[in-house]
Scaffold this active site. Structure first.
Site, PDB file in Angstrom:
ATOM      1  CD  GLU A  53      -2.875  -1.255   2.302  1.00 15.88           C
ATOM      2  OE1 GLU A  53      -4.102  -1.211   2.158  1.00 15.88           O
ATOM      3  OE2 GLU A  53      -2.325  -1.409   3.408  1.00 15.88           O
TER       4      GLU A  53
ATOM      5  CD  GLU B 107      -4.243  -6.544   3.714  1.00 16.77           C
ATOM      6  OE1 GLU B 107      -3.368  -5.678   3.888  1.00 16.77           O
ATOM      7  OE2 GLU B 107      -4.440  -7.100   2.602  1.00 16.77           O
TER       8      GLU B 107
END
Length: 268
Positions: free
Chosen positions: A122, A142
């Site tokens: 990210e 995730e």
């Protein structure tokens, strides 16, 4: 080497899990993740990273920022335990902190090798350029924790590669090699592992040759028009072009072109 200067100087002391090196002669700053072997990014580190980007944005000695890491892996992601311990207020700031490279007015390069997972991916997606080594593996894992990306990963990725590929990466926690990321338009370049530093140096030196004013304008314009209708994007581009026509750098660029000499841009 010059020093960081920022109103929150006290918060920038004792950096947690990374260091900052400023080479004023080369107009370059390196933010170096340094918690080997996997360079896990802790919760407090995210706040500090944001402050560092803000400080470097204010530093006149810096033209280009590089985010890189010590060792074989860029970052395997965040501290899992930290998510359970963080307050809802702190968690709500995650995306804002990791978006600091995007808000920074200067070009930001991520030099990736090895694991680039979770918040490491990210953070790289929030940069302007991603140079991937052939050893790089990008992933948003995730889903394996019963969670989704929380720092802008799925949103930024969808803008780059579309919903189908983003679902494939996010919903299956797929690992994407550097070469595939380059083919998909996620990575700017993909180079052999031994050439990552040289490729990063070349890009830094190339970016330094351009007008800093024109680069700041281009970055902001492109960021601001990412979600705009075409007509609005063209309108804003025209306004930015018009303003730059009044700049010293544009005059210098034109005179240098006709004089067959390298331009000497001053950022004004």
């Amino acid at each position: 080497m010059s020093q960081l200067k920022h109103p929150a100087q006290s918060l920038l002391e004792n950096l947690n899990g990374f260091s900052v090196v400023i080479d004023a002669a080369r107009q370059r700053a390196d933010i170096i993740l340094d918690r080997p072997p996997f360079n896990i990014i802790l919760m407090p580190q995210r706040d500090q990273l944001r402050l560092v980007f803000e400080a470097l944005d204010d530093n006149p000695d810096v033209r280009v920022i590089v985010v890189r890491a010590v060792g074989e892996h860029f970052s395997s992601g965040g501290d899992i335990k930290g998510f359970l311990e963080a307050s809802p207020e702190h968690v709500s700031k995650l995306a804002w902190n990791i978006a600091a490279p995007t808000r920074c007015s200067k070009p930001v390069i991520a030099a990736n090798r090895g694991y680039c997972f979770g918040v490491g991916f990210e953070l790289s997606l929030a940069c302007d350029f991603r140079i991937a080594s052939e050893t790089t593996l990008y992933a948003l894992p995730e889903q394996k924790l019963g969670q989704i990306p929380g720092s802008g990963g799925s949103a930024r990725l969808q803008k780059m590669v579309g919903i189908t590929r983003t679902k494939d990466i996010v919903m299956r926690s797929r690992r994407i090699p550097g070469k595939q990321a380059y083919d998909w338009g996620v990575a700017t370049e993909c180079v052999p592992d031994a050439e990552l530093e040289a490729a990063t140096d070349r890009l830094v030196d190339e970016l330094r040759t351009f007008s800093p004013l024109a680069q700041r304008t281009a970055k902001k314009m492109l960021n601001d028009t990412e979600d705009s209708p075409l007509s609005i994007a063209i309108e804003l581009e025209g306004h930015c072009y018009s303003r730059l026509r009044q700049s010293h750098d544009f005059k210098e660029g034109v005179e240098a072109f006709h004089g067959k000499r390298p331009p000497k841009f001053e950022g004004r």
